[in-house]
Design an enzyme around this catalytic site. Sequence first.
Site, PDB file in Angstrom:
ATOM      1  CB  ALA A  63     112.439  42.866  24.646  1.00 23.83           C
ATOM      2  N   GLY A 108     113.846  41.465  29.375  1.00 28.17           N
ATOM      3  CA  GLY A 108     112.444  41.878  29.555  1.00 28.17           C
ATOM      4  C   GLY A 108     111.597  40.836  30.281  1.00 28.17           C
ATOM      5  CD  GLU A 111     113.568  45.168  31.782  1.00 29.70           C
ATOM      6  OE1 GLU A 111     113.581  44.768  30.612  1.00 29.70           O
ATOM      7  OE2 GLU A 111     113.687  46.365  32.091  1.00 29.70           O
ATOM      8  CD  GLU A 131     118.156  43.639  29.525  1.00 28.69           C
ATOM      9  OE1 GLU A 131     118.925  43.145  30.386  1.00 28.69           O
ATOM     10  OE2 GLU A 131     116.923  43.641  29.639  1.00 28.69           O
TER      11      GLU A 131
HETATM   12  C1  HXC Z   1     114.115  37.008  19.774  1.00 24.57           C
HETATM   13  C2  HXC Z   1     114.697  34.963  20.623  1.00 24.57           C
HETATM   14  C3  HXC Z   1     114.978  35.542  21.886  1.00 24.57           C
HETATM   15  C4  HXC Z   1     114.789  36.956  22.026  1.00 24.57           C
HETATM   16  C5  HXC Z   1     115.381  33.436  21.997  1.00 24.57           C
HETATM   17  N1  HXC Z   1     114.940  33.661  20.746  1.00 24.57           N
HETATM   18  N2  HXC Z   1     115.413  34.566  22.701  1.00 24.57           N
HETATM   19  N3  HXC Z   1     114.262  35.699  19.601  1.00 24.57           N
HETATM   20  N4  HXC Z   1     114.365  37.632  20.957  1.00 24.57           N
HETATM   21  N5  HXC Z   1     115.015  37.573  23.174  1.00 24.57           N
HETATM   22  C6  HXC Z   1     114.778  32.691  19.668  1.00 24.57           C
HETATM   23  C7  HXC Z   1     116.117  32.240  19.107  1.00 24.57           C
HETATM   24  O1  HXC Z   1     116.600  33.172  18.169  1.00 24.57           O
HETATM   25  C8  HXC Z   1     115.738  30.919  18.458  1.00 24.57           C
HETATM   26  O2  HXC Z   1     115.098  31.168  17.240  1.00 24.57           O
HETATM   27  C9  HXC Z   1     114.686  30.378  19.415  1.00 24.57           C
HETATM   28  O3  HXC Z   1     114.202  31.502  20.169  1.00 24.57           O
HETATM   29  C10 HXC Z   1     115.256  29.371  20.389  1.00 24.57           C
HETATM   30  O4  HXC Z   1     116.364  29.961  21.026  1.00 24.57           O
HETATM   31  P1  HXC Z   1     117.825  29.287  21.067  1.00 24.57           P
HETATM   32  O5  HXC Z   1     118.806  30.366  21.249  1.00 24.57           O
HETATM   33  O6  HXC Z   1     118.018  28.378  19.893  1.00 24.57           O
HETATM   34  O7  HXC Z   1     117.689  28.391  22.386  1.00 24.57           O
HETATM   35  P2  HXC Z   1     118.867  27.980  23.371  1.00 24.57           P
HETATM   36  O8  HXC Z   1     120.102  27.588  22.620  1.00 24.57           O
HETATM   37  O9  HXC Z   1     118.254  26.977  24.314  1.00 24.57           O
HETATM   38  O10 HXC Z   1     119.235  29.296  24.176  1.00 24.57           O
HETATM   39  C11 HXC Z   1     118.257  29.898  25.020  1.00 24.57           C
HETATM   40  C12 HXC Z   1     118.722  31.320  25.440  1.00 24.57           C
HETATM   41  C13 HXC Z   1     119.042  32.140  24.177  1.00 24.57           C
HETATM   42  C14 HXC Z   1     119.951  31.203  26.335  1.00 24.57           C
HETATM   43  C15 HXC Z   1     117.573  31.920  26.243  1.00 24.57           C
HETATM   44  O11 HXC Z   1     117.944  32.012  23.265  1.00 24.57           O
HETATM   45  C16 HXC Z   1     119.261  33.591  24.443  1.00 24.57           C
HETATM   46  O12 HXC Z   1     120.331  33.961  24.917  1.00 24.57           O
HETATM   47  N6  HXC Z   1     118.277  34.423  24.102  1.00 24.57           N
HETATM   48  C17 HXC Z   1     118.396  35.867  24.215  1.00 24.57           C
HETATM   49  C18 HXC Z   1     118.290  36.297  25.665  1.00 24.57           C
HETATM   50  C19 HXC Z   1     118.456  37.795  25.824  1.00 24.57           C
HETATM   51  O13 HXC Z   1     119.523  38.329  25.474  1.00 24.57           O
HETATM   52  N7  HXC Z   1     117.413  38.484  26.320  1.00 24.57           N
HETATM   53  C20 HXC Z   1     117.450  39.918  26.507  1.00 24.57           C
HETATM   54  C21 HXC Z   1     116.889  40.596  25.289  1.00 24.57           C
HETATM   55  S1  HXC Z   1     117.001  42.344  25.395  1.00 24.57           S
HETATM   56  P3  HXC Z   1     115.484  30.347  15.907  1.00 24.57           P
HETATM   57  O14 HXC Z   1     114.685  31.013  14.828  1.00 24.57           O
HETATM   58  O15 HXC Z   1     116.963  30.434  15.734  1.00 24.57           O
HETATM   59  O16 HXC Z   1     115.014  28.955  16.223  1.00 24.57           O
HETATM   60  C22 HXC Z   1     115.722  42.767  26.383  1.00 24.57           C
HETATM   61  C23 HXC Z   1     115.527  44.258  26.576  1.00 24.57           C
HETATM   62  C24 HXC Z   1     114.236  44.574  27.237  1.00 24.57           C
HETATM   63  O17 HXC Z   1     114.997  41.979  26.877  1.00 24.57           O
HETATM   64  C25 HXC Z   1     113.745  45.918  26.849  1.00 24.57           C
HETATM   65  C26 HXC Z   1     112.264  46.082  27.135  1.00 24.57           C
HETATM   66  C27 HXC Z   1     111.674  47.326  26.595  1.00 24.57           C
END
Ligand code: HXC
Length: 258
Positions: A63, A108, A111, A131
Amino acid sequence: MENVSYQKTDNTALITLNKADTLNALSKSLISEINAVLDRIEADCEIYTIIITGCGKAFIAGADIDEMYGKSRAEIWDWSALGSGLNLRLEKMPRPIIAAINGYALGGGLELAMACDIRIASRNAKLGLPETGLGVICGAGGTQRLPHIVGESIAKEMIFTGKTINAEEAYRIGLVNRVASPDALLEEAFALANAVNKNGQLAVRAAKEAVGFSRNANIEDGCQFERQKFSALFETEDQKTGMGGFLRKEKNIVFQNR
Ligand code: HXC
């Protein structure tokens, strides 16, 4: 549709998420675009099976953390209903849905993949529920679906540690049905869709409903529900086509889905 494209091939709809700049992070607007595509698919009776995939290196990286960060408890309660509602919609939709996981399926994103009926992962996919590392837990059904798919203790390990696993590990624990090379991912997903599409779709939809019913039912109620669906199919033309075709030793049985 700006960030969600939709393409129909024979009886299969391929939905592709195209928001590469955020790795397809699920924002309010991306979720509403997906819902809009699903509205069109639901209205098209020629579509039997749906494939969902992502562009570039991500299926869905979770998300949208930017969008969630500053929200209050009440605001996030409402916001999480969007993701949760989308996943329930996918799970209940009377059409098989295949997640073709091309890259990151995190939070998400995993999920959503778990709300699909079948998951195929590209060999370079990475899956996880990170998360707890963000100080929260899943909000769109992850804690509820993962234990059903992989068992409680493996689910707890994944959720407590937030670790990311690769496609082979996901296959080993039963989180994905199969692993494909990146180039063959969509080909495999379409082959699977075609194998479903050739069958009687009223039967396939009844089967999805019956398997879904099993989650909350005791064995007696579940078997009763299954028998009701089984019996109802004997009022369809497809049952005569399928069983009659077998008795007549026909090779290529074509269902009319009525
Ligand atoms: C917002 C995100 C994002 C996310 C990536 N981006 N994931 N933005 N929300 N979940 C954005 C980054 O900020 C970045 O933007 C661009 O996408 C590219 O990502 P990078 O991090 O530069 O890429 P990389 O180094 O290859 O790493 C990939 C990754 C990492 C390992 C997937 O992006 C990451 O850890 N993302 C978050 C994953 C996560 O924690 N997901 C769970 C979220 S909580 P910029 O502007 O810097 O280029 C969730 C709760 C669900 O999902 C609830 C549902 C109701």
